[in-house]
Design a protein around this motif. Structure first.
Motif, PDB file in Angstrom:
ATOM      1  N   ALA A   9     -61.296   7.204  -0.460  1.00  0.00           N
ATOM      2  CA  ALA A   9     -60.715   7.190  -1.805  1.00  0.00           C
ATOM      3  C   ALA A   9     -59.202   6.978  -1.737  1.00  0.00           C
ATOM      4  CB  ALA A   9     -61.039   8.484  -2.535  1.00  0.00           C
ATOM      5  N   VAL A  10     -58.560   7.648  -0.802  1.00  0.00           N
ATOM      6  CA  VAL A  10     -57.102   7.500  -0.646  1.00  0.00           C
ATOM      7  C   VAL A  10     -56.752   6.062  -0.279  1.00  0.00           C
ATOM      8  CG1 VAL A  10     -55.118   8.158   0.777  1.00  0.00           C
ATOM      9  CG2 VAL A  10     -56.658   9.912  -0.091  1.00  0.00           C
ATOM     10  N   THR A  11     -57.418   5.518   0.734  1.00  0.00           N
ATOM     11  CA  THR A  11     -57.094   4.156   1.161  1.00  0.00           C
ATOM     12  C   THR A  11     -57.429   3.124   0.087  1.00  0.00           C
ATOM     13  OG1 THR A  11     -59.199   4.008   2.346  1.00  0.00           O
ATOM     14  CG2 THR A  11     -57.286   4.632   3.634  1.00  0.00           C
ATOM     15  N   GLU A  12     -58.528   3.330  -0.627  1.00  0.00           N
ATOM     16  CA  GLU A  12     -58.903   2.412  -1.701  1.00  0.00           C
ATOM     17  C   GLU A  12     -57.862   2.417  -2.821  1.00  0.00           C
ATOM     18  OE1 GLU A  12     -62.344   2.194  -5.071  1.00  0.00           O
ATOM     19  OE2 GLU A  12     -62.996   2.684  -3.028  1.00  0.00           O
ATOM     20  N   ASN A  13     -57.390   3.594  -3.188  1.00  0.00           N
ATOM     21  CA  ASN A  13     -56.408   3.697  -4.266  1.00  0.00           C
ATOM     22  C   ASN A  13     -55.042   3.177  -3.848  1.00  0.00           C
ATOM     23  OD1 ASN A  13     -57.628   4.921  -6.726  1.00  0.00           O
ATOM     24  ND2 ASN A  13     -58.349   6.375  -5.195  1.00  0.00           N
ATOM     25  N   ILE A  14     -54.659   3.383  -2.607  1.00  0.00           N
ATOM     26  CA  ILE A  14     -53.394   2.810  -2.119  1.00  0.00           C
ATOM     27  C   ILE A  14     -53.502   1.291  -2.158  1.00  0.00           C
ATOM     28  CG2 ILE A  14     -51.942   2.473  -0.080  1.00  0.00           C
ATOM     29  CD1 ILE A  14     -52.443   5.434   0.587  1.00  0.00           C
ATOM     30  N   GLY A  15     -54.621   0.744  -1.678  1.00  0.00           N
ATOM     31  CA  GLY A  15     -54.823  -0.709  -1.693  1.00  0.00           C
ATOM     32  C   GLY A  15     -54.805  -1.289  -3.097  1.00  0.00           C
ATOM     33  N   ALA A  16     -55.441  -0.609  -4.025  1.00  0.00           N
ATOM     34  CA  ALA A  16     -55.485  -1.091  -5.416  1.00  0.00           C
ATOM     35  C   ALA A  16     -54.089  -1.081  -6.035  1.00  0.00           C
ATOM     36  CB  ALA A  16     -56.438  -0.234  -6.230  1.00  0.00           C
ATOM     37  N   ALA A  17     -53.331  -0.028  -5.773  1.00  0.00           N
ATOM     38  CA  ALA A  17     -51.972   0.056  -6.321  1.00  0.00           C
ATOM     39  C   ALA A  17     -51.081  -1.037  -5.738  1.00  0.00           C
ATOM     40  CB  ALA A  17     -51.375   1.427  -6.047  1.00  0.00           C
ATOM     41  N   LEU A  18     -51.200  -1.276  -4.441  1.00  0.00           N
ATOM     42  CA  LEU A  18     -50.403  -2.333  -3.806  1.00  0.00           C
ATOM     43  C   LEU A  18     -50.791  -3.703  -4.324  1.00  0.00           C
ATOM     44  CD1 LEU A  18     -50.316  -1.002  -0.151  1.00  0.00           C
ATOM     45  CD2 LEU A  18     -48.395  -1.111  -1.743  1.00  0.00           C
ATOM     46  N   ALA A  19     -52.072  -3.922  -4.576  1.00  0.00           N
ATOM     47  CA  ALA A  19     -52.537  -5.204  -5.103  1.00  0.00           C
ATOM     48  C   ALA A  19     -51.936  -5.485  -6.480  1.00  0.00           C
ATOM     49  CB  ALA A  19     -54.061  -5.228  -5.172  1.00  0.00           C
ATOM     50  N   LYS A  20     -51.680  -4.414  -7.247  1.00  0.00           N
ATOM     51  CA  LYS A  20     -51.046  -4.577  -8.564  1.00  0.00           C
ATOM     52  C   LYS A  20     -49.531  -4.747  -8.437  1.00  0.00           C
ATOM     53  CE  LYS A  20     -52.304  -0.906 -10.734  1.00  0.00           C
ATOM     54  NZ  LYS A  20     -52.602   0.134 -11.728  1.00  0.00           N
ATOM     55  N   GLY A  61     -62.398  22.458   5.962  1.00  0.00           N
ATOM     56  CA  GLY A  61     -63.702  23.102   5.874  1.00  0.00           C
ATOM     57  C   GLY A  61     -64.736  22.231   5.184  1.00  0.00           C
ATOM     58  N   TRP A  62     -64.381  20.985   4.884  1.00  0.00           N
ATOM     59  CA  TRP A  62     -65.306  20.053   4.260  1.00  0.00           C
ATOM     60  C   TRP A  62     -66.250  19.498   5.317  1.00  0.00           C
ATOM     61  CZ3 TRP A  62     -61.115  16.620   1.516  1.00  0.00           C
ATOM     62  CH2 TRP A  62     -60.524  17.364   0.481  1.00  0.00           C
ATOM     63  N   THR A  63     -67.340  18.914   4.860  1.00  0.00           N
ATOM     64  CA  THR A  63     -68.235  18.220   5.784  1.00  0.00           C
ATOM     65  C   THR A  63     -67.571  16.909   6.188  1.00  0.00           C
ATOM     66  OG1 THR A  63     -69.363  16.979   4.045  1.00  0.00           O
ATOM     67  CG2 THR A  63     -70.275  19.152   4.621  1.00  0.00           C
ATOM     68  N   ALA A  64     -68.055  16.320   7.271  1.00  0.00           N
ATOM     69  CA  ALA A  64     -67.518  15.028   7.715  1.00  0.00           C
ATOM     70  C   ALA A  64     -67.737  13.964   6.643  1.00  0.00           C
ATOM     71  CB  ALA A  64     -68.164  14.610   9.030  1.00  0.00           C
ATOM     72  N   LYS A  65     -68.869  14.049   5.951  1.00  0.00           N
ATOM     73  CA  LYS A  65     -69.175  13.075   4.889  1.00  0.00           C
ATOM     74  C   LYS A  65     -68.159  13.186   3.752  1.00  0.00           C
ATOM     75  CE  LYS A  65     -72.949  11.521   1.931  1.00  0.00           C
ATOM     76  NZ  LYS A  65     -74.328  11.755   1.508  1.00  0.00           N
ATOM     77  N   ASP A  66     -67.847  14.421   3.337  1.00  0.00           N
ATOM     78  CA  ASP A  66     -66.860  14.622   2.264  1.00  0.00           C
ATOM     79  C   ASP A  66     -65.469  14.185   2.709  1.00  0.00           C
ATOM     80  OD1 ASP A  66     -68.788  15.607   0.554  1.00  0.00           O
ATOM     81  OD2 ASP A  66     -68.359  17.717   0.991  1.00  0.00           O
ATOM     82  N   SER A  67     -65.134  14.463   3.949  1.00  0.00           N
ATOM     83  CA  SER A  67     -63.826  14.062   4.480  1.00  0.00           C
ATOM     84  C   SER A  67     -63.701  12.546   4.504  1.00  0.00           C
ATOM     85  CB  SER A  67     -63.627  14.632   5.881  1.00  0.00           C
ATOM     86  OG  SER A  67     -63.623  16.035   5.841  1.00  0.00           O
ATOM     87  N   LYS A  68     -64.773  11.854   4.889  1.00  0.00           N
ATOM     88  CA  LYS A  68     -64.751  10.391   4.900  1.00  0.00           C
ATOM     89  C   LYS A  68     -64.607   9.848   3.486  1.00  0.00           C
ATOM     90  CE  LYS A  68     -67.236   6.273   6.499  1.00  0.00           C
ATOM     91  NZ  LYS A  68     -66.545   5.452   5.554  1.00  0.00           N
ATOM     92  N   LEU A  69     -65.309  10.454   2.525  1.00  0.00           N
ATOM     93  CA  LEU A  69     -65.188  10.026   1.123  1.00  0.00           C
ATOM     94  C   LEU A  69     -63.755  10.194   0.624  1.00  0.00           C
ATOM     95  CD1 LEU A  69     -68.463  11.445  -0.471  1.00  0.00           C
ATOM     96  CD2 LEU A  69     -67.852   9.042  -0.182  1.00  0.00           C
ATOM     97  N   ALA A  70     -63.115  11.305   0.989  1.00  0.00           N
ATOM     98  CA  ALA A  70     -61.734  11.552   0.574  1.00  0.00           C
ATOM     99  C   ALA A  70     -60.794  10.521   1.192  1.00  0.00           C
ATOM    100  CB  ALA A  70     -61.307  12.960   0.960  1.00  0.00           C
ATOM    101  N   LEU A  71     -60.951  10.269   2.485  1.00  0.00           N
ATOM    102  CA  LEU A  71     -60.105   9.283   3.158  1.00  0.00           C
ATOM    103  C   LEU A  71     -60.318   7.894   2.569  1.00  0.00           C
ATOM    104  CD1 LEU A  71     -58.051   8.672   5.363  1.00  0.00           C
ATOM    105  CD2 LEU A  71     -59.957   8.413   6.961  1.00  0.00           C
TER     106      LEU A  71
END
Length: 91
Positions: free
Chosen positions: A27-38, A15-25
């Motif tokens: 955020a998930v990919t950014e945090n997965i990438g950051a964790a893998l980089a460490k 029920g989120w807007t497309a903009k909020d859904s994109k921000l969530a996605l």
């Protein structure tokens, strides 16, 4: 399915807007990438992401047969979660 379609599905499900859904996605990919980089392993509902190191090695140019040096590199490994794997294989 591409990213835009995934964002649309997230929007419909939550029920989120497309903009909020994109921000969530993002955020998930950014945090997965950051964790893998460490060097961390990331376990999610869809599976486990981990970093894999490939050592430097000697290879061959298939066109000329000449030996070449291949640099060491890092890549991501992904192991699918058992519930999804079972669903795909209909166990």
């Amino acid at each position: 399915m591409n990213q835009k379609e995934l964002i649309e599905k997230i929007s419909k499900k939550t029920g989120w807007t497309a903009k909020d859904s994109k921000l969530a996605l993002d955020a998930v990919t950014e945090n997965i990438g950051a964790a893998l980089a460490k060097g961390d392993t990331v376990r999610t509902a869809i599976g486990t992401f981990s970093m894999n190191k490939r050592p430097a090695r000697t290879g061959r140019n298939p066109k000329t047969g000449e030996s070449i040096k291949i640099k060491a590199s890092k890549n991501v490994r992904f192991r699918l979660a058992k519930p999804i794997k079972d669903k795909l294989n209909k166990r």
